[in-house]
Each structure stands twice: as C-alpha cells, then as structure tokens.
Design a protein around this motif. Structure first.
Motif, PDB file in Angstrom:
ATOM      1  N   ILE A 134       0.970  -1.213  -0.223  1.00 18.75           N
ATOM      2  CA  ILE A 134      -0.372  -0.059  -0.025  1.00 18.75           C
ATOM      3  C   ILE A 134       0.890   1.571  -0.170  1.00 18.75           C
ATOM      4  O   ILE A 134       0.763   1.789  -0.729  1.00 18.75           O
ATOM      5  CB  ILE A 134      -0.889  -0.114   1.751  1.00 18.75           C
ATOM      6  N   ARG A 135       2.029   1.362   0.929  1.00 18.36           N
ATOM      7  CA  ARG A 135       2.970   3.257   0.831  1.00 18.36           C
ATOM      8  C   ARG A 135       3.236   2.252  -0.699  1.00 18.36           C
ATOM      9  O   ARG A 135       3.725   3.363  -0.989  1.00 18.36           O
ATOM     10  CB  ARG A 135       4.105   2.420   1.694  1.00 18.36           C
ATOM     11  N   GLN A 136       3.886   1.917  -0.642  1.00 17.04           N
ATOM     12  CA  GLN A 136       4.422   1.423  -2.539  1.00 17.04           C
ATOM     13  C   GLN A 136       3.436   2.260  -3.814  1.00 17.04           C
ATOM     14  O   GLN A 136       3.897   3.297  -3.971  1.00 17.04           O
ATOM     15  CB  GLN A 136       5.409   0.229  -2.385  1.00 17.04           C
ATOM     16  N   CYS A 142       1.798   6.772  -6.620  1.00 22.51           N
ATOM     17  CA  CYS A 142       0.735   7.325  -7.417  1.00 22.51           C
ATOM     18  C   CYS A 142       0.513   9.153  -7.204  1.00 22.51           C
ATOM     19  O   CYS A 142      -0.223  10.043  -7.413  1.00 22.51           O
ATOM     20  CB  CYS A 142      -0.940   6.720  -7.371  1.00 22.51           C
ATOM     21  N   GLY A 143       1.334   8.975  -5.939  1.00 21.42           N
ATOM     22  CA  GLY A 143       1.830  10.590  -5.582  1.00 21.42           C
ATOM     23  C   GLY A 143       1.005  11.139  -4.524  1.00 21.42           C
ATOM     24  O   GLY A 143       0.872  12.615  -4.547  1.00 21.42           O
ATOM     25  N   TYR A 144       0.486  10.313  -4.441  1.00 18.32           N
ATOM     26  CA  TYR A 144      -1.268  10.708  -2.767  1.00 18.32           C
ATOM     27  C   TYR A 144      -0.430  11.053  -1.756  1.00 18.32           C
ATOM     28  O   TYR A 144       0.370  10.543  -1.228  1.00 18.32           O
ATOM     29  CB  TYR A 144      -2.530  10.024  -2.772  1.00 18.32           C
ATOM     30  N   ARG A 145      -0.742  12.148  -1.059  1.00 19.85           N
ATOM     31  CA  ARG A 145      -0.657  12.315   0.315  1.00 19.85           C
ATOM     32  C   ARG A 145      -1.283  11.374   1.337  1.00 19.85           C
ATOM     33  O   ARG A 145      -1.971  11.078   1.254  1.00 19.85           O
ATOM     34  CB  ARG A 145      -0.968  13.545   0.391  1.00 19.85           C
ATOM     35  N   GLN A 176      -7.224   3.348  -6.915  1.00 14.59           N
ATOM     36  CA  GLN A 176      -6.725   3.299  -8.129  1.00 14.59           C
ATOM     37  C   GLN A 176      -5.440   2.544  -7.088  1.00 14.59           C
ATOM     38  O   GLN A 176      -4.620   1.663  -7.550  1.00 14.59           O
ATOM     39  CB  GLN A 176      -5.980   4.564  -8.725  1.00 14.59           C
ATOM     40  N   VAL A 177      -4.601   2.974  -5.953  1.00 13.44           N
ATOM     41  CA  VAL A 177      -4.171   2.208  -5.120  1.00 13.44           C
ATOM     42  C   VAL A 177      -4.902   1.503  -4.214  1.00 13.44           C
ATOM     43  O   VAL A 177      -3.876   0.751  -4.142  1.00 13.44           O
ATOM     44  CB  VAL A 177      -4.468   3.481  -3.454  1.00 13.44           C
TER      45      VAL A 177
END
Lengths: 434, 434
Positions: free
Chosen positions: A337-339, A344-347, A397-398
């Motif tokens: 999930i971190r990856q 995706c570039g989300y905060r 998406q994540v």
C-alpha cells in the motif's frame, strides 16, 4: 511505473446506481443485511462479476466470492472486498466503496487483458454492520473461524427473525462450507469514517491496525410506580439511574486518551408518561487501541454502575457480549500500500482504524491491510455520509496498484496472449519502456 | 346511624373476577383503553348494571352512564365512578375499585329497596390512563368540555390507530352527545397510589383537591455518526445530552418542596449499537399543588435544557402538551365524606391527590370530591399494586354513606313501597329507632 488506470467515471456510476437499491429520501441507503434490498444488490454484484468471466461462489452464511483466475493455479487468491449491507440510516460509501472499487479493479484488468500470477478474488462479506443481527462483522468472523456457522444461524433481529431464516428467504445460503476458500492476502478499501484525513489534508490512509472493541448489555431494574403520587425520595427510577450512568460513561471515556464510548440504544419499561420506569436496558460500544486501557475503562464503568445502583436502590448488571481485541495488520500488505500510494503521488499517512471492519477478522487467517480515503466531516453511519469523486478514484487506484504490487512477489505478470491479448504492455514492461 | 352495609365479599369477588379480563402473569391487568379487553369488561359492566334495573347510556367518546332512578325526576343524578381501563402493566385496583365499589353501592341499595331522592349514576370514564392515547382523563375531559370530541377522535396510539377507529372497532361509540347528561355531584373512590395513608395508619383519605400537572414533549437533535471513529470532543450526541437533562430534571424536582417530575418515556434514533444517536425524544410529567411553583420549575427546566444544548452543540425543544391546573374539590361533597368517615368510625385524614383523576375534570362542571384508601407500599401503575379486603370494604362503605348523606339534602329518602317494598327501614328511620 504503471499505465493501468481505473475508470473513475465507471466506478462513480456504479456507486450511484447501486445506491438506488434501498436509497433513502435524504440520499443515504437503508439496505439491512439479508433484506430484499440486500438480495437485489447481491444479484447485481453476481451478474457484474460473471460478465467479467469470474466464478461466483457463495458460502453457507452468504459470503460471496468472485474469483478471476491467475497464471498460477498453485497460489491462493489475493482478495479485495468489503460489504454491501448498510446501517438502517446509512450512507452511500461505507462498505460499498470497497466492493465496487474492487469490481472496478477487475474491470480495468479485464479491459487490459492483464493476467496476475495469483488468482484475484472480490468478496462481499455478509452482515458487516451488525445493526439487524448482532454481532457486527459476522460473515467475515465465520470465515475466519471466530464464530460457528450455527451461531450465525441463530442470531435474531428485533422481530425475532433468525439470521438463518432471513438468509434462506433471500436465497443466499450457498453450498460452500464457510472458511473453506483459502485467501492469500486481503486488501480492503474503505472510507475513514472519521475526521483525521480531511483535517490533515491527506488523501490516503495506510491503516496499520484496528482498535480493540467491546460491546456490553446493561440492565437496570428499579420499581415501577405512579408518577404523581410517589415522592422523589421514595423512587427507585430505572431511567434516572441509567441517565446518570450514561453521563458517567461519557465522562470516563473523555478522561482516557484515545478512548471512545457510545450508548447507541436504550429502551425503558413500561414506557408510559405517568409511570416511573421500572426497567431500562442500554448498550455500550467501547473502543481503544490498547487492551490495557480497555480493561481499565471496563473496571471504571463497573464501579460507576455499582455506585449508581447503591445510591438509587436499583439493581444493575453489565455484561460484555463481544470482545474484539486490537488487531495489527500485515507488514507485507502495508508495504504494497505504501508503495502504491507513493507511485500515485498521493499524500498519505499511517493510522489506526477507529471502526471495526471485515479486515480485522480476515487478518487472523491471511496477511491483510486496509486503505482509507477521506469522508466529508468524518461523518459516517449517517445518510449524509459523503466522499468525493477524486478521493474514491484515488482509493481505487491505490487498491489496484497495491494488489498488483503484492502479486509481483510471485513473478512477472503478463498480458494474456492466448485469448484476449490486446498487445497492451504489462506494468513492468511499461516501467522499463518509460 | 345507618343499617345499610355493603357486601364486601361480593365487591371483592367482582374485583377478582374482572381482573381476569386482561389479567397478567404477575397478577396485574393489561387492559388498554378501547382494546378488546376493554370491550369485554364494558360488556360485563353494562350487564351488571342492567340486572339492577339501571338504564345504561353511552356517549360519543365511549363514556358509560348507568342511571338508577330517584324519587324526584327534577334532580340531576348524584354520580359515582372512575375508570376500567388500565396501564400497560397496571394493577387490579387503580380505577377499577371506584367503579366496582359504586356497583356494590347500587346493589346494596337495590337489595334494600332503598330509594334516593336524586337519581344515582355510575360512570365508567373512557381512557383515564392516557397510556395508549394521550392525554390522560380524555373521556371525563370531553364530558367537562375541556376537549372537543373531534380532538379525542384523532388521538393516535404508537401504531397510528386513532382513538375514533378504536372506539368504533369495539362498538362503544354511543349516540349520546358528550356532556349532555348533567351531573348533580360526583364522588370518586380510588386507591391513594401513594404511601401517606399507609405510613400514617389512616384508612380513609378525604381528598380536598388534585395537584397541578403538566406534560411536556422534549426533542433533542444532534448528529448521527460512527461510534468507533468519531472522537469524543467532536460528537453531538443526542442521547448523552438527554441523559444530562434527565439528571437535571431529577435535581430540579428534588430541590422544590412537594414537586415530582418523571421522565416516563424515551426513544433514540437510529437506535443502533455502533451509531452515535442523532435524535432523542422523551416525555416529562411534572406535578405540584401550586401553580406558581409549576411556573418556576418549568422556567428552570427550560434554562437547563438550553444550557445543555449549548454545551453539546445540539438543538432542543420542550413543548408543553398538557396543562391541568391545581383543582380544589367542593366543600359540600367533602362535608358528606367527612360525615360518612366519622359515622363509620374510620381513621381519616385530609389530603391532596398526587395523581390525576377523572374527578379533577368533573369538578369543573359539578360539585365533586374523592375518597382515598391505602394501597400497599404506595405502589401503583405496577402489576404488584395491592389493596386489602378491609380497606376496599371501608372505601365502599364510606362511598355509600357519603352519597346517601349528600342525597339527604333533598329531603327524606324512603323505602320503595310500590314495587320492591321489603319493609326494611330507611336510614333515618333506622337511626331514630336505635
């Protein structure tokens, strides 16, 4: 690194379409587990999955498993999923987002003819909410061996219908023995149902675990008597005693950092305007990330109730009817999930779930973790519950990329060349070509 | 002074026989107004009265009037009576004693062929309890012009049945226009429903009036949200706010001498274990012998509710739905009760009624007073409500003698010589011969 993008419009359209099944005037959903509305959404879910070529199996407590084959038959499936039942006055996203985002992931892979190593599985767990049949998370709990199927069967709703009879009446008691399908890992996407992500401006919550939860039944018995002719000092009023206890519960929870305690239900007898209540029953929902703190609060509640009973000349009992210990999620899943969030570039932020989820039980039998997205004002279990198009898209998406990242441990995935080959690149090829 | 003695065995037998109609396992009665049980006891009552030669008339709200003719056709009847409906978990004496003791008085007079000057009337008032259809004392209130018959017709029970439809369904909407039968005076015998007579060792309460009563509906609206993920400080919990208000009501009532206040009903929404309640409704029953004190308490309740609403971020309303001012009873009737209690040699005391009664409304249209007898432990509105054989006998005897004393103002009563003459002495002749 990955050119597979979910179709957020299609996801949003599914969310809005299925929200009509049990849709309320205030824009929420009333889709109690095993109701006719639940049957309708289950029929819809099965049809959608079958359209994608998935095999849909149903177990003996109604859990629905849609499986998309992988390249390797020896691997247990990587699961996504959540639940399609709602609270009596629930919102459009609680549970539903996790199932429909999983469906969108399967569609995206189908359109791309993307073949994973492990099979993928999309699950709709039965009776997550627990508001018609207590306890909550019953279907996932049976799958994980926490509850017997026979225990589930005999749960009763407030009109004394059993879970088993309701399951039969909507035709969703399947032939599959509960727990017999093994799961290699599970990812559950869910709205946060709390205010933290929104307040901090984060899009993705990487959920490291679920706080511990305990449910209690409280009964206070005083003496029914006439409201007009019984002086205040001679009363044994069950409701006034209960009110003092509710205030004490609130105070005790506020004094303990990170604790929450809720009295969600109350009933008093005989419930007549001019009769002093002789009996009151109420429920407590207590949560904290730490078991020791739960024990401490429970002891304080017991002591407060005993004090109130003595002061009012009433008798009182408090019975713990459910205990769900704090649950840590699997580091392997969290890494994926971190990856994915990073790609995706989300905060994002790491957090603990305040709410219970099916993932908490599945974590007992498979590596599991959760992904949170914000909901407006932290509001949930409410018809006004809301989540934005952008946040739902981000979550889906994540979810997709976390599943594909996890699958990559089993080898390079590939395009399906035999049947549906579209010539699209798999994500590793895409990455190396960019 | 009077050789007419009620037959206490016969009265007790009637009490026990009719207690079977709606009888509960715990020895109480569940005979909600206008239920089928109410119909059964009404049929029984009508038959008993007709056996005694009484004419039974029913008015448009179901009040039943059984009239025994007097010697003089120009006098309005002297009434006795109370009600045969009960609380949901009521006892065997509340209301029932007043009607059946009146019936026993009529039987005693019938057996003795005693003819009064004024006609006598025995009344069964509809819906005294108010627990199925609010407000209480509805039938006597309509008779006294406090409520319109149309208002009564549209009252709804918790299942949305109207008073009017329930009245029709048991066949007790009579042709008589409400209030058209005039009453010369009324005597209501009742159990005290409080602890004073028993505690003081008195047998007869000479009831000088009824304390004032006000009923309120309270609604508190907060915000439904998730019990697990909404921190304590961000909650707007309707039930916790209500609990604080219930504690405040209790405190305010205890601080004002002679006040009683009761929260008898409560309901919370959505009433789910893991949802913070968004809305709670509750009722208040407030009583005090003095109007100024009622005003003062009402103002304190308003202020307390506003403070709680501000502190919790909820909205709250408190609506007074019923106001029954303190009622003084008629000195003429009280004199007859005092005289009767003295003649019988019972220990008596003057007192104020804590409970509301049909007599409180009838006092607006006719001289009225009440007689109390003790009940065990002051307990009422409870299936364990109890009154002794001896106290019921004493109450019925005092009722009979008070009615005959009141009737004596219209001239000497006599034996019926024309039809049923038994040669028994009337009470004046008996007195002068002893």
């Amino acid at each position: 690194m990955n050119n597979l993008a979910v179709n957020a419009d299609r996801l949003w359209s599914d969310l809005m379409e299925t929200a009509q099944i049990g849709g309320t005037q205030k824009g929420g959903i009333r889709r109690l587990t095993l109701s006719d509305e639940d049957r309708q959404v289950r029929d819809w879910f099965r049809a959608q999955c079958e359209t994608l070529g998935c095999t849909v199996e149903v177990d003996e407590v109604g859990n629905m498993f849609a499986t998309r084959p992988g390249r390797r038959g020896d691997l247990p499936p990587i699961a996504m999923g959540s639940h399609l039942d709602t609270q009596p006055t629930g919102g459009k996203f609680d549970g539903v987002l996790g199932v429909l985002a999983g469906l969108e992931c399967l569609r995206t892979l189908h359109d791309a003819a993307y073949q994973t190593n492990a099979p993928l599985m999309l699950v709709n767990w039965t009776n997550e909410e627990g508001s018609r049949f207590a306890p909550a998370m019953l279907g996932s709990g049976v799958h994980a061996g926490v509850f017997d199927p026979a225990f589930a069967d005999t749960r009763e709703d407030s009109e004394h219908n059993t879970f088993g009879s309701a399951l039969d009446s909507i035709g969703y008691r399947g032939p599959l023995k509960a727990g017999s399908l093994s799961i290699g890992a599970m990812f559950e996407l869910h709205i946060e149902q709390g205010p933290i992500l929104e307040a901090e401006g984060d899009t993705i919550g990487i959920v490291k675990g679920v706080q511990g939860m305990r449910w209690y039944d409280v009964e206070i018995t005083g003496r029914e008597s006439h409201a007009g002719s019984t002086p205040m000092h001679l009363r044994r009023d069950a409701l006034t005693s209960s009110a003092e206890f509710i205030c004490a519960i609130d105070r005790i929870a506020r004094e303990m950092k990170d604790a929450v305690a809720t009295v969600g239900t109350i009933a008093t007898h005989p419930n007549s305007r001019n009769v002093i209540p002789g009996r009151t029953v109420l429920s407590i929902d207590l949560r904290h990330p730490d078991k020791g703190s739960l024990d401490s609060i429970e002891a304080q509640l017991d002591a407060a109730l005993a004090d109130i009973a003595r002061a009012h000349g009433v008798t009182a009992t408090m019975v713990r009817i459910w205990d769900s210990p704090p649950v840590p999620f699997a580091e392997t899943c969290l890494q994926s999930i971190r990856q994915a969030a990073r790609q995706c570039g989300y905060r994002s932020r790491e957090m603990i779930s305040g709410a219970g989820h099916d993932a908490a039980y599945i974590a007992r039998v498979a590596p599991t973790a959760m992904i949170f997205v914000p909901c407006a004002g932290g509001l949930s279990h409410n018809e006004e519950e809301d989540a934005s198009f952008e946040d739902c898209k981000a979550g889906a998406q994540v979810l997709l990329q976390a599943v594909l990242d996890y699958d990559r441990r089993f080898g390079d995935p590939g395009i399906e060349t035999t049947e549906a080959g579209t010539g699209r690149l798999n994500d590793k090829q895409a990455a190396s070509s960019s």
